[in-house]
Design a protein around this motif. Structure first.
Motif, PDB file in Angstrom:
ATOM      1  N   LEU A 155     -73.500  26.407 -10.344  1.00 13.99           N
ATOM      2  CA  LEU A 155     -74.078  27.625 -10.908  1.00 13.99           C
ATOM      3  C   LEU A 155     -74.326  28.624  -9.875  1.00 13.99           C
ATOM      4  O   LEU A 155     -74.182  29.721 -10.235  1.00 13.99           O
ATOM      5  CB  LEU A 155     -75.691  26.895 -11.456  1.00 13.99           C
ATOM      6  N   PHE A 156     -74.564  28.304  -8.439  1.00 13.26           N
ATOM      7  CA  PHE A 156     -75.012  29.359  -7.560  1.00 13.26           C
ATOM      8  C   PHE A 156     -73.880  29.418  -6.409  1.00 13.26           C
ATOM      9  O   PHE A 156     -74.023  30.455  -5.972  1.00 13.26           O
ATOM     10  CB  PHE A 156     -76.206  28.941  -6.908  1.00 13.26           C
ATOM     11  N   ALA A 157     -72.980  28.890  -6.536  1.00 18.99           N
ATOM     12  CA  ALA A 157     -71.556  29.151  -5.666  1.00 18.99           C
ATOM     13  C   ALA A 157     -70.474  29.417  -6.501  1.00 18.99           C
ATOM     14  O   ALA A 157     -69.656  30.406  -6.071  1.00 18.99           O
ATOM     15  CB  ALA A 157     -71.478  27.923  -4.632  1.00 18.99           C
ATOM     16  N   VAL A 158     -70.016  28.493  -7.070  1.00 20.79           N
ATOM     17  CA  VAL A 158     -68.520  28.646  -7.883  1.00 20.79           C
ATOM     18  C   VAL A 158     -68.850  29.782  -8.939  1.00 20.79           C
ATOM     19  O   VAL A 158     -67.628  30.523  -9.101  1.00 20.79           O
ATOM     20  CB  VAL A 158     -68.310  27.299  -8.466  1.00 20.79           C
ATOM     21  N   ALA A 159     -69.702  29.636  -9.847  1.00 18.74           N
ATOM     22  CA  ALA A 159     -69.742  30.661 -10.668  1.00 18.74           C
ATOM     23  C   ALA A 159     -69.858  32.139 -10.386  1.00 18.74           C
ATOM     24  O   ALA A 159     -68.971  33.088 -10.776  1.00 18.74           O
ATOM     25  CB  ALA A 159     -70.812  30.316 -11.880  1.00 18.74           C
ATOM     26  N   PRO A 160     -70.579  32.564  -9.433  1.00 20.56           N
ATOM     27  CA  PRO A 160     -70.546  33.698  -8.854  1.00 20.56           C
ATOM     28  C   PRO A 160     -69.266  34.102  -8.106  1.00 20.56           C
ATOM     29  O   PRO A 160     -69.012  35.508  -8.304  1.00 20.56           O
ATOM     30  CB  PRO A 160     -71.677  33.777  -7.851  1.00 20.56           C
ATOM     31  N   LEU A 161     -68.656  33.244  -7.607  1.00 21.72           N
ATOM     32  CA  LEU A 161     -67.525  33.737  -6.892  1.00 21.72           C
ATOM     33  C   LEU A 161     -66.324  33.731  -7.899  1.00 21.72           C
ATOM     34  O   LEU A 161     -65.579  35.120  -7.803  1.00 21.72           O
ATOM     35  CB  LEU A 161     -66.837  32.240  -6.076  1.00 21.72           C
ATOM     36  N   VAL A 162     -66.022  33.148  -8.883  1.00 24.06           N
ATOM     37  CA  VAL A 162     -65.148  33.243 -10.056  1.00 24.06           C
ATOM     38  C   VAL A 162     -65.466  34.606 -10.679  1.00 24.06           C
ATOM     39  O   VAL A 162     -64.722  35.376 -11.031  1.00 24.06           O
ATOM     40  CB  VAL A 162     -65.181  32.070 -11.225  1.00 24.06           C
ATOM     41  N   GLY A 163     -66.893  34.906 -10.919  1.00 27.49           N
ATOM     42  CA  GLY A 163     -67.256  36.020 -11.669  1.00 27.49           C
ATOM     43  C   GLY A 163     -66.779  37.364 -10.760  1.00 27.49           C
ATOM     44  O   GLY A 163     -66.282  38.373 -11.250  1.00 27.49           O
ATOM     45  N   THR A 164     -67.138  37.147  -9.516  1.00 24.67           N
ATOM     46  CA  THR A 164     -66.997  38.256  -8.638  1.00 24.67           C
ATOM     47  C   THR A 164     -65.320  38.429  -8.460  1.00 24.67           C
ATOM     48  O   THR A 164     -64.856  39.672  -8.678  1.00 24.67           O
ATOM     49  CB  THR A 164     -67.357  38.342  -7.395  1.00 24.67           C
TER      50      THR A 164
END
Length: 297
Positions: free
Chosen positions: A24-33
């Motif tokens: 939720l706080f590492a992979v998802a923001p990375l993929v979104g960015t």
């Protein structure tokens, strides 16, 4: 079968929450960015442009020189940490583990590590006062000269974080079996030869890990540059590294307008650089380990 199913249930119960937080706080923001870098336009009106943002950053008439300047500065920033911080950390670890300081080892170890726990703002303020040409110890404006600004800031960072490699290497050195050291001494090796021919080869993997962690930390650097030189990374972008370049591109600063899509592309390039170098390191480490295993056989 029942035991295996129960083990999977326990694994899910214990690892599930941590995995969920990580996703939720590492992979998802990375993929979104990373995905944001493939689009262009105002929020809510984004259009897919493929690799256009990446190409403009690498080869554009405005973004290209700024990006490559930031990358070269980042390489210099890392190199200073590599050739100054790591040898000093190794020397301090060797001194503290040698028994020369005896009962004072814990005191010196704590004093060396204390700057690591300080806020970057405090460290920057202290060093700005020390090197101030009006009332400090240096009569030359080190932070105002394009040739000395980046090395000066890098050395400030070295002073703050030298305690980290010192602690890592100290723990590795005290874990070296005393029997190996005694055998080398019985063979007539002096302290210098014992360290470089016996101890250091045994802690070389830890030294390499610290080097790659230093690379990752410096290429994620931002705070000390921003505190001392601002988002513009002056003078004349001489202290600009990838972190400050990303900040100006994504959030905007001064004459630089905010562009989240281009900023995301910069973040994607930083991630790609870190990924490639780290992958090459582990590939070389795996080859070396496999070669060592074949020689043992």
């Amino acid at each position: 079968m029942f035991n295996r199913r129960r083990s999977l249930i326990y694994l899910g119960l214990f690892a599930g929450p941590a995995l969920a937080v990580f996703l939720l706080f590492a992979v998802a923001p990375l993929v979104g960015t990373l995905g944001l870098g493939f689009f262009s336009g105002a929020t809510g009106q984004d259009r897919f442009v493929g690799l256009e943002n990446f190409i403009n950053i690498l080869t554009g008439p405005v973004d290209g020189p700024r990006f490559w300047n930031a990358l070269l500065n980042n390489v210099e920033f890392f190199a200073i940490h590599l050739v100054v911080e790591l040898p000093i950390g190794l020397g301090l670890a060797a001194l503290l583990s040698s028994g020369v300081l005896r009962r004072s080892t814990g005191v010196y170890r704590t004093l060396i590590f204390i700057p690591t726990t300080l806020s970057v703002v405090i460290v920057a303020f202290i060093w700005r006062m020390i090197i101030n040409p009006l009332w400090g110890l240096v009569d030359f404006p080190l932070l105002a000269d394009t040739h000395t600004a980046l090395p000066t800031i890098a050395l400030m960072s070295v002073w703050q974080y030298v305690g980290i490699p010192m602690i890592f290497l100290y723990t590795a050195l005290i874990a070296v079996p005393e029997e190996v050291v005694e055998a080398a001494r019985l063979d007539g090796a002096n302290g210098w030869r014992v360290f470089w021919q016996v101890k250091f080869p045994l802690i070389a993997p830890q030294f390499a890990i610290i080097a790659i962690l230093t690379f990752i930390a410096t290429f994620n650097g931002f705070d000390i540059i921003y505190t001392l030189a601002g988002a513009s990374a002056g003078p004349d972008y001489s202290t600009d590294i990838l972190g400050t370049y990303f900040y100006r591109t994504f959030f905007g600063s001064g004459a630089s307008l905010s562009d989240p899509n281009r900023g995301a592309a910069v973040a994607g390039l930083i991630f790609l650089i870190l990924l490639i170098v780290t992958a090459l390191y582990f590939w070389a480490l795996q080859r070396r380990t496999a070669r060592a295993n074949r020689l043992e056989r």
